[in-house]
Design a protein around this motif. Sequence first.
Motif, PDB file in Angstrom:
ATOM      1  N   TRP A   5       0.865  -1.173   0.000  1.00  0.00           N
ATOM      2  CA  TRP A   5       0.000   0.000   0.000  1.00  0.00           C
ATOM      3  C   TRP A   5       0.899   1.219   0.000  1.00  0.00           C
ATOM      4  O   TRP A   5       1.770   1.353   0.864  1.00  0.00           O
TER       5      TRP A   5
ATOM      6  N   ILE B 114      -2.773   0.558  -4.141  1.00  0.00           N
ATOM      7  CA  ILE B 114      -2.504  -0.811  -3.705  1.00  0.00           C
ATOM      8  C   ILE B 114      -1.955  -1.610  -4.875  1.00  0.00           C
ATOM      9  O   ILE B 114      -2.544  -1.640  -5.948  1.00  0.00           O
TER      10      ILE B 114
ATOM     11  N   ARG C  80      -8.552  -2.558   4.714  1.00  0.00           N
ATOM     12  CA  ARG C  80      -8.251  -2.003   3.394  1.00  0.00           C
ATOM     13  C   ARG C  80      -9.279  -0.935   3.015  1.00  0.00           C
ATOM     14  O   ARG C  80      -8.933   0.159   2.578  1.00  0.00           O
TER      15      ARG C  80
END
Length: 123
Positions: free
Chosen positions: A63, A120, A109
């Motif tokens: 990320w 991502i 997430r």
Amino acid sequence: MKFKVRSGREFSLKSGYYIYVGSAFGSGGLRKRISRHLKKEKKKHWHLDFISTDSSFKAFEVWVIEDKKVECFLANSISKTEKTITGFGSTDCKCPSHLFRVSEIENLRKRILEEFNVKIFKI
């Protein structure tokens, strides 16, 4: 997995999903830091190196929040819902940790995508 970092401090991690929060504002920047962390063979310098060189380690996503110094803000946000691995990766700041055991990756997430401008990348 049990391991000892350079300072001699020992950590014990159960199997599962973990998220590590770090930054890369030094030489080579983000791309160089991420590719280094994904290598199995390397000199162990950062706390994460002691995990990422273990045979049981498997990265599945990275990320990225580019060009913003939000490392501690992100770590504090994650600590609100995830289990903190106290003292890991936060020796140069006041955060309790930069490593967290994730209970539900999809929920985390989604929340982080809403709070931060995250890209991502699947590994």
